[in-house]
Enzyme design. Structure first.
Site, PDB file in Angstrom:
ATOM      1  N   LEU A   1       0.797  -1.202  -0.280  1.00  0.00           N
ATOM      2  CA  LEU A   1       0.117  -0.011  -0.061  1.00  0.00           C
ATOM      3  C   LEU A   1       0.709   1.316  -0.283  1.00  0.00           C
ATOM      4  O   LEU A   1       0.441   2.410   0.249  1.00  0.00           O
ATOM      5  CB  LEU A   1      -1.131   0.602   1.360  1.00  0.00           C
ATOM      6  CG  LEU A   1      -2.041  -0.930   1.110  1.00  0.00           C
ATOM      7  CD1 LEU A   1      -3.060  -1.483   2.262  1.00  0.00           C
ATOM      8  CD2 LEU A   1      -2.807  -0.910  -0.391  1.00  0.00           C
TER       9      LEU A   1
ATOM     10  N   ASN B   1       2.026   2.618  -2.345  1.00  0.00           N
ATOM     11  CA  ASN B   1       1.086   3.723  -3.337  1.00  0.00           C
ATOM     12  C   ASN B   1      -0.283   3.327  -3.862  1.00  0.00           C
ATOM     13  O   ASN B   1      -0.462   3.085  -4.967  1.00  0.00           O
ATOM     14  CB  ASN B   1       1.576   3.949  -4.628  1.00  0.00           C
ATOM     15  CG  ASN B   1       2.132   4.662  -6.123  1.00  0.00           C
ATOM     16  OD1 ASN B   1       0.706   5.561  -5.805  1.00  0.00           O
ATOM     17  ND2 ASN B   1       2.169   4.506  -6.997  1.00  0.00           N
TER      18      ASN B   1
ATOM     19  N   PHE C   1       3.979  -6.265 -10.622  1.00  0.00           N
ATOM     20  CA  PHE C   1       3.813  -5.073 -10.710  1.00  0.00           C
ATOM     21  C   PHE C   1       4.624  -4.017  -9.611  1.00  0.00           C
ATOM     22  O   PHE C   1       4.504  -2.786 -10.099  1.00  0.00           O
ATOM     23  CB  PHE C   1       2.168  -4.412 -10.499  1.00  0.00           C
ATOM     24  CG  PHE C   1       1.490  -4.482 -12.025  1.00  0.00           C
ATOM     25  CD1 PHE C   1       0.291  -5.970 -11.595  1.00  0.00           C
ATOM     26  CD2 PHE C   1       1.874  -4.339 -13.001  1.00  0.00           C
ATOM     27  CE1 PHE C   1      -0.668  -6.413 -12.571  1.00  0.00           C
ATOM     28  CE2 PHE C   1       0.753  -4.624 -13.870  1.00  0.00           C
ATOM     29  CZ  PHE C   1      -0.185  -6.044 -14.092  1.00  0.00           C
TER      30      PHE C   1
ATOM     31  N   LYS D   1       7.640   4.339  -9.490  1.00  0.00           N
ATOM     32  CA  LYS D   1       7.597   4.706 -10.849  1.00  0.00           C
ATOM     33  C   LYS D   1       7.667   5.592 -11.093  1.00  0.00           C
ATOM     34  O   LYS D   1       7.194   5.801 -11.584  1.00  0.00           O
ATOM     35  CB  LYS D   1       5.985   3.983 -11.503  1.00  0.00           C
ATOM     36  CG  LYS D   1       4.231   4.608 -11.197  1.00  0.00           C
ATOM     37  CD  LYS D   1       3.584   3.980 -11.889  1.00  0.00           C
ATOM     38  CE  LYS D   1       2.856   5.028 -10.919  1.00  0.00           C
ATOM     39  NZ  LYS D   1       1.148   4.683 -11.970  1.00  0.00           N
TER      40      LYS D   1
ATOM     41  N   SER E   1       8.274  -0.786 -19.730  1.00  0.00           N
ATOM     42  CA  SER E   1       8.404   0.434 -19.914  1.00  0.00           C
ATOM     43  C   SER E   1       8.811   0.675 -21.543  1.00  0.00           C
ATOM     44  O   SER E   1      10.091   0.291 -21.815  1.00  0.00           O
ATOM     45  CB  SER E   1       8.665   1.304 -18.639  1.00  0.00           C
ATOM     46  OG  SER E   1       8.453   2.533 -19.697  1.00  0.00           O
TER      47      SER E   1
ATOM     48  N   TYR F   1      14.409   5.261 -12.258  1.00  0.00           N
ATOM     49  CA  TYR F   1      13.112   4.431 -13.050  1.00  0.00           C
ATOM     50  C   TYR F   1      13.378   4.103 -13.950  1.00  0.00           C
ATOM     51  O   TYR F   1      13.331   2.632 -13.603  1.00  0.00           O
ATOM     52  CB  TYR F   1      12.131   5.340 -12.823  1.00  0.00           C
ATOM     53  CG  TYR F   1      11.000   4.615 -13.545  1.00  0.00           C
ATOM     54  CD1 TYR F   1      10.955   5.042 -14.420  1.00  0.00           C
ATOM     55  CD2 TYR F   1      10.425   3.737 -12.691  1.00  0.00           C
ATOM     56  CE1 TYR F   1       9.838   4.490 -15.044  1.00  0.00           C
ATOM     57  CE2 TYR F   1       9.149   3.034 -12.918  1.00  0.00           C
ATOM     58  CZ  TYR F   1       8.520   3.663 -15.464  1.00  0.00           C
ATOM     59  OH  TYR F   1       7.739   2.444 -15.574  1.00  0.00           O
TER      60      TYR F   1
ATOM     61  N   LYS G   1      14.378  -0.172 -14.451  1.00  0.00           N
ATOM     62  CA  LYS G   1      12.915  -0.920 -15.715  1.00  0.00           C
ATOM     63  C   LYS G   1      14.258  -1.738 -17.190  1.00  0.00           C
ATOM     64  O   LYS G   1      13.773  -3.691 -17.268  1.00  0.00           O
ATOM     65  CB  LYS G   1      11.777  -0.274 -16.393  1.00  0.00           C
ATOM     66  CG  LYS G   1      10.659   0.047 -15.918  1.00  0.00           C
ATOM     67  CD  LYS G   1      10.480  -0.886 -15.080  1.00  0.00           C
ATOM     68  CE  LYS G   1       8.830  -0.637 -14.271  1.00  0.00           C
ATOM     69  NZ  LYS G   1       8.321  -1.268 -13.698  1.00  0.00           N
TER      70      LYS G   1
ATOM     71  N   ASP H   1      12.107  15.392 -21.130  1.00  0.00           N
ATOM     72  CA  ASP H   1      10.813  14.174 -22.885  1.00  0.00           C
ATOM     73  C   ASP H   1      11.990  14.321 -23.417  1.00  0.00           C
ATOM     74  O   ASP H   1      12.453  14.437 -23.809  1.00  0.00           O
ATOM     75  CB  ASP H   1       9.686  15.641 -22.262  1.00  0.00           C
ATOM     76  CG  ASP H   1       9.087  15.188 -21.308  1.00  0.00           C
ATOM     77  OD1 ASP H   1       8.906  14.445 -20.204  1.00  0.00           O
ATOM     78  OD2 ASP H   1       8.480  16.527 -21.412  1.00  0.00           O
TER      79      ASP H   1
HETATM   80  C1  WQD Z   1       2.880  12.932 -21.292  1.00  0.00           C
HETATM   81  C2  WQD Z   1       3.210  13.659 -22.059  1.00  0.00           C
HETATM   82  C3  WQD Z   1       4.635  15.719 -21.128  1.00  0.00           C
HETATM   83  C4  WQD Z   1       1.649  16.642 -18.063  1.00  0.00           C
HETATM   84  C5  WQD Z   1       5.564   9.185 -18.190  1.00  0.00           C
HETATM   85  C6  WQD Z   1       6.662   7.421 -17.753  1.00  0.00           C
HETATM   86  C7  WQD Z   1       6.939   6.382 -17.982  1.00  0.00           C
HETATM   87  C8  WQD Z   1       5.406   6.017 -18.291  1.00  0.00           C
HETATM   88  C9  WQD Z   1       4.457   7.086 -19.081  1.00  0.00           C
HETATM   89  C10 WQD Z   1       5.778   4.016 -16.497  1.00  0.00           C
HETATM   90  C11 WQD Z   1       4.535  14.441 -21.838  1.00  0.00           C
HETATM   91  C12 WQD Z   1       3.156  16.243 -21.763  1.00  0.00           C
HETATM   92  C13 WQD Z   1       2.810  16.379 -19.361  1.00  0.00           C
HETATM   93  C14 WQD Z   1       1.622  18.546 -17.468  1.00  0.00           C
HETATM   94  C15 WQD Z   1       1.997  18.243 -20.424  1.00  0.00           C
HETATM   95  N1  WQD Z   1       5.308   4.958 -17.062  1.00  0.00           N
HETATM   96  N2  WQD Z   1       2.893  17.006 -20.365  1.00  0.00           N
HETATM   97  N3  WQD Z   1       1.921  18.526 -19.654  1.00  0.00           N
HETATM   98  O1  WQD Z   1       6.491  11.371 -19.801  1.00  0.00           O
HETATM   99  O2  WQD Z   1       5.537  10.100 -21.284  1.00  0.00           O
HETATM  100  O3  WQD Z   1       6.048   8.872 -19.643  1.00  0.00           O
HETATM  101  O4  WQD Z   1       4.764   8.108 -17.679  1.00  0.00           O
HETATM  102  O5  WQD Z   1       5.603   3.591 -17.025  1.00  0.00           O
HETATM  103  O6  WQD Z   1       7.781   6.136 -17.953  1.00  0.00           O
HETATM  104  O7  WQD Z   1       8.466   8.527 -18.088  1.00  0.00           O
HETATM  105  O8  WQD Z   1       4.214  10.659 -19.417  1.00  0.00           O
HETATM  106  O9  WQD Z   1       2.362  11.788 -19.115  1.00  0.00           O
HETATM  107  O10 WQD Z   1       4.105  12.694 -17.440  1.00  0.00           O
HETATM  108  O11 WQD Z   1       3.623  12.784 -20.066  1.00  0.00           O
HETATM  109  O12 WQD Z   1       2.521  18.494 -21.371  1.00  0.00           O
HETATM  110  O13 WQD Z   1       0.994  18.656 -16.706  1.00  0.00           O
HETATM  111  O14 WQD Z   1       2.471  15.201 -21.997  1.00  0.00           O
HETATM  112  O15 WQD Z   1       5.511  16.361 -21.008  1.00  0.00           O
HETATM  113  O16 WQD Z   1       5.107  15.250 -23.511  1.00  0.00           O
HETATM  114  P1  WQD Z   1       5.458  10.201 -19.738  1.00  0.00           P
HETATM  115  P2  WQD Z   1       3.745  12.055 -19.060  1.00  0.00           P
END
Ligand code: WQD
Length: 340
Positions: free
Chosen positions: A34, A36, A82, A86, A123, A148, A152, A296
């Site tokens: 728990l 998360n 799982f 993360k 991932s 992180y 993986k 990113d």
């Molecule tokens: C998506 C897009 C942001 C928030 C992450 C982990 C990856 C996986 C999925 C576990 C990006 C943009 C985000 C905001 C924005 N997790 N964004 N404003 O970074 O692709 O992947 O989650 O396995 O390992 O890295 O997902 O949802 O954070 O971002 O513009 O307030 O949305 O820059 O382009 P991400 P995300």
């Protein structure tokens, strides 16, 4: 009835997978500390399926507790793992917390269940910024952008090395793209702790008034509308891929180590996600353009043909389905406290 252990089964993807397993007729045992999630998820799973899975609350990093559990559960037919931290940003600030938790828990499970079918939660982050798109499973693994992501990559190597010398150990690693959305019942979904870093939970919290304007991280990318592109996949489609992976492991004879991309094979930009949410929910979002976010990638979306072929799996839900289900869950959360 076949018995499946789901570690981290009270979490976002874990709980949706538990629902799919129960509905497919499997007996499910959950181990979750728990760290998360919320104990209420257990009764929510029961509301959806009519079954309350067996649940153990302990830390998988405690080898004595893991050995004790295994001594009473040698009849487990499969494991879906799982349990891991993360949060990308948190992992940069506290790498040891991530390496310790994510590796100790994995290695402890492998030590006590060395011959049990194993599905691992990996991932697309292992690909970094792919050289070509859509990215397939044979693409080069790039240096991880975060501890992180590194956990993986290294976990996949641990599994591969272990499988090489243990033919009775059979494993599938699923490389998720971007899991979003919630179960259509709106009884389970993503439970972000604190301010969401991921796009979709921030959108739904902004839409319901819990957060201010959405900041779009960068609109000067070399993409059609200037915003970054990802492969968003409905969490229920992702959950189904885990059930099919268990079935695959029970019958696959060619290899004991497989890796599959689990995405839609389509890329959507941040602005497309925002527009899709507005159309699906009828809620006008408040957003502004901000600077790019460190770490990113510009765009990533998956070639999912291997999973379609080998697992007989394909994503069914549209981006609109993902947005509407996420919104319904946010509305449910707003009326039903899930505070830890
Ligand atoms: C998506 C897009 C942001 C928030 C992450 C982990 C990856 C996986 C999925 C576990 C990006 C943009 C985000 C905001 C924005 N997790 N964004 N404003 O970074 O692709 O992947 O989650 O396995 O390992 O890295 O997902 O949802 O954070 O971002 O513009 O307030 O949305 O820059 O382009 P991400 P995300």
């Amino acid at each position: 009835m076949m018995k499946i252990l789901v570690t981290g089964g009270m979490g976002y993807i874990g709980s949706h997978t538990v629902v799919e397993l129960i509905e497919e007729g499997y007996e499910v045992i959950i181990i979750d500390d728990l760290s998360n999630s919320n104990i209420k998820i257990l009764s929510q799973i029961e509301k959806i399926t009519g079954v309350c899975p067996t649940y153990f609350n302990f830390d998988l990093c405690d080898i004595n507790k893991v050995r004790d559990f295994a001594s009473f559960h040698q009849d487990i037919d499969g494991i879906i793992h799982f349990a891991a931290f993360k949060a990308v940003g948190e992992s940069v600030l506290d790498p040891l917390k991530y390496y310790k938790n994510n590796f100790y828990s994995l290695i402890n499970i492998l030590e006590v269940f060395p011959k049990t079918n194993f599905v691992f939660s990996s991932s697309c982050t292992v690909y970094g910024e792919p050289d070509s798109l859509p990215v397939n499973e044979f693409a080069p693994i790039k240096k991880a952008e975060s501890p992180y992501g590194n956990t993986k990559q290294i976990a996949e190597e641990i599994l591969s090395d272990f499988a090489k010398v243990n033919p009775a150990f059979r494993v599938v690693s699923l490389r998720y793209f971007n899991p979003v959305g919630a179960h259509p019942s709106a009884l389970i979904g993503e439970l972000p702790i604190g301010v969401p870093h991921n796009l979709v939970p921030f959108i739904t919290q902004s839409a319901i008034g819990k957060r201010g304007a959405i900041v779009v991280h960068g609109n000067d990318y070399p993409t059609p509308d200037g915003t970054a592109i990802r492969d968003y996949i409905h969490v229920c489609d992702l959950a189904k891929a885990h059930v099919l992976s268990i079935k695959y492991l029970l019958k696959e004879t060619e290899t004991n180590y497989s890796v599959f991309n689990i995405g839609t094979g389509r890329g959507n930009s941040v602005l497309e996600v925002i527009n899709s949410f507005e159309e699906a929910s009828g809620v006008k979002l408040n957003y502004t353009m901000g600077p790019r976010r460190n770490g990113d990638v510009i765009q990533v979306y998956g070639d999912v043909s291997l999973a379609e072929q080998k697992l007989n799996w394909t994503a069914k839900n549209s981006l609109s389905d993902m947005m509407l289900s996420a919104w319904k869950w946010e509305q449910y959360l707003n009326e039903n406290s899930f505070e830890n």
